[in-house]
Write a protein that holds these residues in place. Structure first.
Motif, PDB file in Angstrom:
ATOM      1  N   VAL A   1      -7.759   9.629   2.683  1.00 56.18           N
ATOM      2  CA  VAL A   1      -6.376   9.514   2.231  1.00 56.18           C
ATOM      3  C   VAL A   1      -6.069   8.034   1.990  1.00 56.18           C
ATOM      4  N   ASN A   2      -5.905   7.676   0.724  1.00 55.33           N
ATOM      5  CA  ASN A   2      -5.629   6.281   0.352  1.00 55.33           C
ATOM      6  C   ASN A   2      -6.550   5.307   1.099  1.00 55.33           C
ATOM      7  N   PRO A   3      -7.853   5.384   0.843  1.00 57.08           N
ATOM      8  CA  PRO A   3      -8.806   4.529   1.567  1.00 57.08           C
ATOM      9  C   PRO A   3      -8.614   3.050   1.262  1.00 57.08           C
ATOM     10  N   GLY A   4      -9.232   2.210   2.091  1.00 54.61           N
ATOM     11  CA  GLY A   4      -9.098   0.768   1.955  1.00 54.61           C
ATOM     12  C   GLY A   4      -9.844   0.216   0.755  1.00 54.61           C
ATOM     13  N   ASP A   5      -9.397  -0.925   0.282  1.00 57.97           N
ATOM     14  CA  ASP A   5     -10.000  -1.622  -0.850  1.00 57.97           C
ATOM     15  C   ASP A   5     -11.407  -2.095  -0.485  1.00 57.97           C
TER      16      ASP A   5
ATOM     17  N   ALA B   1       2.701   7.323  -6.269  1.00 54.01           N
ATOM     18  CA  ALA B   1       3.818   6.393  -6.422  1.00 54.01           C
ATOM     19  C   ALA B   1       3.383   4.933  -6.289  1.00 54.01           C
ATOM     20  N   ASN B   2       2.178   4.736  -5.797  1.00 51.09           N
ATOM     21  CA  ASN B   2       1.629   3.381  -5.715  1.00 51.09           C
ATOM     22  C   ASN B   2       0.393   3.307  -6.615  1.00 51.09           C
ATOM     23  N   PRO B   3       0.508   2.702  -7.800  1.00 54.46           N
ATOM     24  CA  PRO B   3      -0.615   2.659  -8.760  1.00 54.46           C
ATOM     25  C   PRO B   3      -1.888   2.044  -8.188  1.00 54.46           C
ATOM     26  N   GLU B   4      -1.736   1.160  -7.217  1.00 53.92           N
ATOM     27  CA  GLU B   4      -2.904   0.503  -6.624  1.00 53.92           C
ATOM     28  C   GLU B   4      -3.822   1.502  -5.937  1.00 53.92           C
ATOM     29  N   ASN B   5      -3.247   2.596  -5.409  1.00 50.83           N
ATOM     30  CA  ASN B   5      -4.057   3.604  -4.724  1.00 50.83           C
ATOM     31  C   ASN B   5      -5.102   4.205  -5.658  1.00 50.83           C
ATOM     32  N   ALA B   6      -4.705   4.498  -6.895  1.00 50.83           N
ATOM     33  CA  ALA B   6      -5.637   5.089  -7.866  1.00 50.83           C
ATOM     34  C   ALA B   6      -6.721   4.085  -8.252  1.00 50.83           C
ATOM     35  N   LEU B   7      -6.363   2.818  -8.362  1.00 49.34           N
ATOM     36  CA  LEU B   7      -7.342   1.787  -8.707  1.00 49.34           C
ATOM     37  C   LEU B   7      -8.404   1.658  -7.616  1.00 49.34           C
ATOM     38  N   ILE B   8      -7.958   1.725  -6.372  1.00 51.91           N
ATOM     39  CA  ILE B   8      -8.914   1.648  -5.254  1.00 51.91           C
ATOM     40  C   ILE B   8      -9.803   2.888  -5.231  1.00 51.91           C
TER      41      ILE B   8
ATOM     42  N   VAL C   1     -13.829  16.304   8.028  1.00 54.84           N
ATOM     43  CA  VAL C   1     -13.049  15.172   8.538  1.00 54.84           C
ATOM     44  C   VAL C   1     -12.055  14.707   7.472  1.00 54.84           C
ATOM     45  N   ILE C   2     -10.832  14.437   7.913  1.00 52.97           N
ATOM     46  CA  ILE C   2      -9.817  13.816   7.061  1.00 52.97           C
ATOM     47  C   ILE C   2      -9.411  12.510   7.720  1.00 52.97           C
ATOM     48  N   ALA C   3      -9.484  11.409   6.990  1.00 53.78           N
ATOM     49  CA  ALA C   3      -9.181  10.098   7.565  1.00 53.78           C
ATOM     50  C   ALA C   3      -8.297   9.307   6.614  1.00 53.78           C
ATOM     51  N   THR C   4      -7.371   8.556   7.195  1.00 55.14           N
ATOM     52  CA  THR C   4      -6.430   7.754   6.408  1.00 55.14           C
ATOM     53  C   THR C   4      -6.838   6.288   6.384  1.00 55.14           C
ATOM     54  N   GLY C   5      -6.610   5.648   5.235  1.00 53.03           N
ATOM     55  CA  GLY C   5      -6.761   4.206   5.125  1.00 53.03           C
ATOM     56  C   GLY C   5      -8.137   3.699   5.503  1.00 53.03           C
TER      57      GLY C   5
END
Length: 323
Positions: free
Chosen positions: A160-164, A270-277, A133-137
């Motif tokens: 893919v870029n999961p939620g906080d 390109a969005n540093p917040e993604n890596a932090l999450i 499974v591949i899921a976004t957000g």
């Protein structure tokens, strides 16, 4: 002015206001759906107990299920640039979540566990075997919950870029429940929804959050997202109300400790917040592997599809990864 005249004036003004709102609502619906951009000749429907679920099936091989972001403007269109590539080696399923796109949009409270049930039933009854499974957000939350709830349905997971995790742990309050009640009202709620979800706001989301390279933003993509958010008489507002009221939230931290599956996280660098999450998830489950895709933000599958497919093939051990 007597009280009777005041009452009459107020009644006329209220009626006129409601009438104008209704006309605006109908106009927005007409403009958003006139082009029928979401039409797909390969569409199928799964008659689930809470409503029909739109899906597509392409290719042959081990199954991969693609789940779009939990967002009223999102749909299986999110994956349109990678389905053909993945279907050369795998059976690729895409779905529109209940309340989104071409699936039914019933008037109910949408919860995280509702989607856990939906995904589990879809895999059991349509795919018929354990699937990657591949899921976004935020859709990643109910994939993790489904995996922890039933270990027979999901194999490898890519988020893919999961939620906080902190935001997802927030629960409904009296204030958020009031918001849900207002949005669910027939005319006023639809008008509020149309003011918050329209072509302009969707384009702003793409420019600020979804894509890094503004030159890759296509008018057709914006209009398709616009159509998805208003299809079926703008009944996506019921899902929108549930999201805003936090009913779709879930604290998945306890799930991470119980999952033995291989989990990968793709982030847009390109969005540093993604890596932090992503690091939040790794802190609770160190075995999670995080991979960044440069010059992308929230939707690398739309912005850099070839590199995205390459990562999927490597991480999911798909034959032909080096082709």
């Amino acid at each position: 002015m007597t009280w009777k005249k005041k009452l009459t004036t107020c009644t006329v003004l209220a009626g006129t206001t409601v009438g104008i709102m209704h006309v605006v609502n109908r106009l927005v619906y007409y403009i958003s759906t006139i082009d029928n951009l979401l039409y797909n000749k390969d569409e199928k429907y799964y008659d689930w107990r809470f409503g029909s679920i739109y899906y597509t099936k392409q290719g042959k091989g081990s199954p991969i299920l693609l789940i779009h972001d939990l967002n009223v403007s999102s749909s299986a269109y999110e994956w349109n640039k990678i389905v053909a590539g993945l279907s050369r080696t795998n059976t690729v399923y895409t779905i529109d979540l209940l309340g989104c796109g071409r699936s039914q949009k019933p008037n109910l409270t949408y919860t995280n566990y509702l989607y856990v049930q939906m995904i589990t039933d879809f895999i059991h009854h349509v795919i018929g075997e354990k699937t990657d499974v591949i899921a976004t957000g935020e859709s990643g939350t109910f994939v993790l919950m489904a995996c922890a709830n039933d270990n027979t349905v999901i194999n490898k997971i890519m988020l893919v870029n999961p939620g906080d995790l902190v935001s997802l742990a927030k629960i409904p309050t009296k204030r958020t429940k009031l918001i849900q009640h207002i949005i669910n009202t027939p005319v006023l709620g639809t008008f509020i929804y149309n003011m918050r979800i329209n072509k302009r706001t969707i384009e702003e989301d793409f420019r600020s959050q979804y894509l890094y390279d503004q030159n890759k933003l296509e008018e057709r993509t914006i209009m398709t997202y616009f159509e998805a958010s208003h299809k079926c008489s703008t009944h996506s507002k019921y899902l929108y109300a549930s999201i805003k009221s936090r009913f779709t939230n879930a604290n998945v931290i306890h799930c991470l400790k119980d999952i033995n599956n291989s989990i990968f996280i793709i982030v847009g660098n390109a969005n540093p917040e993604n890596a932090l999450i992503a690091n939040q998830y790794q802190n609770h489950l160190p075995s999670i592997e995080v991979i960044g895709i440069d010059k992308t933000k929230h939707l690398p599958q739309l912005e850099s599809p070839d590199e995205f497919i390459d990562q999927v093939k490597v991480l999911f051990d798909i034959d032909g990864a080096d082709e």
